[in-house]
Design a protein around this motif. Sequence first.
Motif, PDB file in Angstrom:
ATOM      1  N   VAL A 140       0.857  -1.188   0.000  1.00  0.00           N
ATOM      2  CA  VAL A 140       0.000   0.000   0.000  1.00  0.00           C
ATOM      3  C   VAL A 140       0.893   1.238   0.000  1.00  0.00           C
ATOM      4  N   THR A 142       2.547   4.808   0.618  1.00  0.00           N
ATOM      5  CA  THR A 142       2.667   5.531   1.890  1.00  0.00           C
ATOM      6  C   THR A 142       2.137   6.942   1.808  1.00  0.00           C
ATOM      7  N   ARG A 147      -1.954   6.354  -2.732  1.00  0.00           N
ATOM      8  CA  ARG A 147      -3.098   5.497  -2.437  1.00  0.00           C
ATOM      9  C   ARG A 147      -4.283   5.827  -3.340  1.00  0.00           C
ATOM     10  N   ASP A 151      -5.996   3.101  -5.832  1.00  0.00           N
ATOM     11  CA  ASP A 151      -7.423   2.812  -5.735  1.00  0.00           C
ATOM     12  C   ASP A 151      -8.124   3.053  -7.063  1.00  0.00           C
TER      13      ASP A 151
END
Length: 688
Positions: A140, A142, A147, A151
């Motif tokens: 994931v 940082t 992110r 996504d």
Amino acid sequence: MSADGWSRILVLGGIRSGKSEFAESLVREASRVRYVATATTSPDDPEWVARIEAHRSRRPAGWATEEAGTDPGRLVELIRSAEPDETLLVDDLGGWVTVLLDPAHQPADDVATVAELGAAVRDCPARLVLVSPEVGLSLVPTTPLGRAFADALGTTNQTVADACDTVVLVIAGQPTRLKPGTPVATAAPRANVPAQPGADRDAGPAGRPDPVVPDAGTPASAWTGVLGAVPEVLRPTVTAPEPSGAEPGTAWTAPTMALPMVATGLVIQPGMELPMPDEQTGPAALDRLATLDLPGSGLGTLARVVEFAAATQRTATPAPWRSVRVLLLHGDHAGGAAAGTVPGESARRVAQARTGSGPLAQLAAEAGATLQVVEAPAAAPMEHGPALPVDDVEAALRYGWRLAEAAVDEGVELLVLAACGAGTDAAAAAVLAANAGAEPAAVLGRVVTPDGQVDDTAWMARCAAVRDALQRTRRSPRDAKDVLAELGGGDIAVATGILLGATARRTPVLLDGPVGVAAGLVSRDLAGQARHWCLLPDHGDHPAVRLAADVLDLQPLLDLRLGLGEGAAALAALPLLRAGLTLAGGLPARPGSDGPAGAETAARPEETAEPEETAELEEAAEPEETTGSEESEREPVESDDSEFAEPRPAGPGPTAVPDKTAAPDDPAAPDDGTGADTASAATSARGA
């Protein structure tokens, strides 16, 4: 969708995985390609500019380029406006998501924009190849921006993958098929690879290896329609076959994407490591059969079917095979092997199968199976030279492998091998003689004319052809491919590939006839595991089948002696095999049974009794000591075997034995289990 196979492909991969090169190879031979670039350039990043230039330099000069890097809606418009006769290559969706998240385009409804892209991909009339980074396998990010990108890209990949026919993941330059396309009459078959030494054989759903597309050495044109030229699948319940679009007799030469490259070449070679059926579930299924609530003594010979299905399905409660496909191999053999056959007879039989008539099609319709006609290359006279060139043997093996994989990817659970060709008996006899040292005259069946007459002259001509072929090849190698090239021919080579492909995909095969068992003998030298996925319902009273079954350790289940052509006996026996599996999987355990199934329905007495009650039962079960006077009153016992106890009689009679604890004058005293002579004890009691 394009009429010749796939229409929409999503190619996923990490950084420097080779995803772009693979995507470009898929469309390199297309006549009209538009390359849609989504990346944006900046003079402040010379390394990024160099990457883009490298992409541009390897594109063919005839490709048109469209820029869609500044507006997310531009890509949707290009896909929607594509024409049916062109091909679009979008590289890549990561750049598109980057622009989508650019603050200059915010606020924007990202979910709605992604949904529009998915709808455009689904409705695109042209061929469409989309490239996208796969970020789901990394950590994931940082940072919030990282992110958000992961996504958004993950949502985009899922939406586009759902709209595409095929999804391919490229890792280290090796493409792996994740999503098979919806099968059409000429759709490209999905592919898979056998487990390599040390590989996990239990990978994939239902114990089957994960689907894998292809090796780097396979021509990319196989994706664009050449591979799609598969013979038509005829559902015998309809009156006409589905259109094929391929010239009969040429599809077998198409390249296959099914075979990965190893250090020394293609994987179809002696000593392949293919999966084996499960060693535990077969015996477990037999143990479970002993606990079923059956009114009779059991399933008899069908118990072997249950054991076989349990091992191949990897469960002690196997289910009946519902989706079954018959692969009818049509390949004629020239020369003396075909002596006594009517010219054009095999073609007439194949035409019957294509139209849903004839015994094989009728039996397939009754069993609810699909029937696929497979045109194999014709074989030259084996007595004069090789029956098939070596290169054609390689192509036929791959083609058979691909046919098995295509069937499995379409949900087929069981394959039935059938054959229809002139001279197949003689070719199988030659293979049997070369592999098992059989005498040709002993494994060649009688030649019967259409009017029912025995033609011994034709039979002798076939024996002579096989004898001459064996004499010609007496100093030749006896490797599997050499036997196929010199003696076996195209139909047996394709059948061998089918057995190997089915084994790689953990799919059972019903053999029925000389071509099937000959392929089983040849496949044994390429992968010894193949024979363990084969079941022989009937021998058909054919001498070659009887001997080959003995060599392969395949005991025929039935003795139907049907003479309806290869494959017919297997289809005739299929409902019976299904019936055995239905009973084995659907019946409950017998009340009170202590087997695997009965343990769930009945508890043992020692498990339900209290400890004190158990102790009392054990104490009561112990025999009491007898005095010397009591022993002297009994007749001598011939056997002193303490482990033997005579069963208690069902009622009074001359076999009743008086109990040692009962009064001597009680004629109904129970048995004491000592084995004393009944008549003497009774006489002593009355005398007393």
